[in-house]
Design a protein around this motif. Structure first.
Motif, short mmCIF file in Angstrom:
data_model
loop_
_atom_site.label_atom_id
_atom_site.label_comp_id
_atom_site.label_asym_id
_atom_site.label_seq_id
_atom_site.Cartn_x
_atom_site.Cartn_y
_atom_site.Cartn_z
N GLU A 1 0.83 -1.21 0.00
CA GLU A 1 0.00 0.00 0.00
C GLU A 1 0.87 1.25 0.00
O GLU A 1 0.57 2.23 -0.70
CB GLU A 1 -0.92 0.00 1.22
N THR B 1 2.45 1.75 -3.47
CA THR B 1 1.43 2.26 -4.40
C THR B 1 1.19 3.75 -4.20
O THR B 1 1.09 4.52 -5.15
CB THR B 1 0.11 1.49 -4.23
N GLN B 2 1.11 4.14 -2.93
CA GLN B 2 0.88 5.54 -2.59
C GLN B 2 2.05 6.42 -3.00
O GLN B 2 1.88 7.50 -3.58
CB GLN B 2 0.63 5.66 -1.09
N GLU B 3 3.25 5.96 -2.70
CA GLU B 3 4.44 6.77 -2.94
C GLU B 3 4.83 6.86 -4.42
O GLU B 3 5.36 7.88 -4.87
CB GLU B 3 5.63 6.21 -2.14
N THR B 4 4.60 5.81 -5.19
CA THR B 4 4.99 5.84 -6.60
C THR B 4 4.22 6.90 -7.37
O THR B 4 4.70 7.42 -8.38
CB THR B 4 4.80 4.48 -7.28
N LYS B 5 3.05 7.26 -6.89
CA LYS B 5 2.28 8.33 -7.54
C LYS B 5 2.98 9.67 -7.45
O LYS B 5 2.71 10.58 -8.24
CB LYS B 5 0.89 8.42 -6.91
N LYS B 6 3.89 9.81 -6.50
CA LYS B 6 4.58 11.07 -6.27
C LYS B 6 5.89 11.18 -7.06
O LYS B 6 6.57 12.20 -6.99
CB LYS B 6 4.89 11.23 -4.77
N GLN B 7 6.25 10.11 -7.80
CA GLN B 7 7.53 10.08 -8.50
C GLN B 7 7.34 10.24 -10.00
O GLN B 7 6.43 9.66 -10.59
CB GLN B 7 8.24 8.72 -8.27
N CYS B 8 8.23 10.99 -10.64
CA CYS B 8 8.24 11.03 -12.11
C CYS B 8 8.51 9.65 -12.69
O CYS B 8 7.95 9.27 -13.71
CB CYS B 8 9.30 12.01 -12.61
N LYS C 1 7.84 6.80 -11.31
CA LYS C 1 6.79 5.86 -10.91
C LYS C 1 7.32 4.58 -10.28
O LYS C 1 6.83 3.48 -10.52
CB LYS C 1 5.89 5.51 -12.12
N ARG C 2 8.34 4.72 -9.47
CA ARG C 2 8.86 3.63 -8.66
C ARG C 2 9.64 4.25 -7.51
O ARG C 2 9.94 5.44 -7.51
CB ARG C 2 9.77 2.70 -9.46
N TYR D 1 10.62 13.18 -7.39
CA TYR D 1 9.62 13.48 -6.34
C TYR D 1 9.41 14.98 -6.19
O TYR D 1 8.27 15.47 -6.14
CB TYR D 1 10.11 12.87 -5.03
#
Length: 274
Positions: free
Chosen positions: A225, A228-235, A237-238, A271
């Motif tokens: 979880e 999933t939440q944090e990857t949304k904050k990255q250019c 996406k990992r 980020y």
């Protein structure tokens, strides 16, 4: 989506030895980013001091490095080190110089991860985090700088954070110390530049370590979880890996970066761009 692989990968080609015979001290090297830094420095030809307050953890890092390459047994040592103890620091640096004649690179990595709001942070917690994350960095630099000045060369690399730059909820103690690391880095670069000593800061983003796992647990999230939440904050996406931070540090410490000083490098998958 997940982080990139954490294991150290042997370098190859003309860049395979960026730190030949350099003497490197890495604090907080018993795990996470610190252990990856130590391992990668050894792979690049350095003589490395794995320093950690947890001697058992430091010994395990050394054992792992040697188990992968027996020829490295004379290139790496473990020492128990509390970066809040100035006398212990002075003794440790002296032992390194006695063994290998000098110190070339200091990586200030040891840290406490106290994440809290200002009203929920005790006076004791403030003392502890400032002692390790700020005072500890300064005391390590104080002990190493005379040796760097003597040889008129060297590099100090300090682990800051994206938390040095951005506000995050309930991050007050940690972010405060990491902001201080940036300013310390700039001042060290100014004072030490005339001696050909460089000082820079690395600002990692969300890196998969035990600290990240603990943070996810504190948020009452499973690791899946949290990712999933944090990857949304990255250019990208990992999330990042300790190895990716270690690679950057080796490059920055090497002779390929002679003109970089007083700088802070964001290694955060984008980020802070979003």
């Amino acid at each position: 989506m997940s982080a990139a692989p954490e294991q150290a990968t042997k370098p190859s080609g003309d860049w395979s030895r960026l730190l030949p015979n350099k003497v490197v001290i890495v604090t907080g090297a018993g795990g996470g980013i610190g252990s990856a830094i130590a391992h990668t420095c050894v792979l690049h030809g350095a003589r490395v001091v794995v320093a950690d307050i947890n001697k058992k953890a430091a010994d395990e890092v050394v054992t792992k490095i040697i188990s992968e390459d027996e020829t490295k047994k004379d290139f790496v040592i473990a020492i128990e080190l509390d970066v809040t103890d100035e006398q212990a620091i002075q003794n440790a640096v002296k032992s390194v110089v006695d063994k290998w004649n000098t110190v070339d690179i200091l990586v200030n990595n040891a840290a406490i991860f106290t994440l809290s709001s200002v009203e929920n942070t005790s006076a004791e917690a403030w003392t502890n985090i400032l002692n390790v994350n700020v005072r500890g960095y300064a005391l390590m630099a104080k002990a190493v700088v005379p040796h760097l000045k003597k040889q008129r060369s060297g590099s100090i690399i300090q682990l800051a954070s994206i938390s040095s730059w951005i506000a995050q909820p309930d991050f007050v103690p940690y972010s405060t110390t990491k902001g201080a690391v940036l300013q310390m880095t700039r001042n060290l670069a100014l004072d030490l530049g005339p001696f050909n000593i460089r000082c820079n800061a690395i600002c990692p983003g969300t890196i998969v370590t035990s600290a990240t796992t603990n943070h996810a647990a504190n948020l009452k999230l499973t690791m899946d979880e949290f990712v999933t939440q944090e990857t949304k904050k990255q250019c990208l996406k990992r999330l990042g890996s300790p190895q990716e931070i270690a690679n950057f540090i080796v490059f920055l410490a090497s002779d390929l970066c002679h003109f970089a000083t007083g700088a802070s490098f964001l290694v955060d998958g984008g980020y802070t761009t979003i």
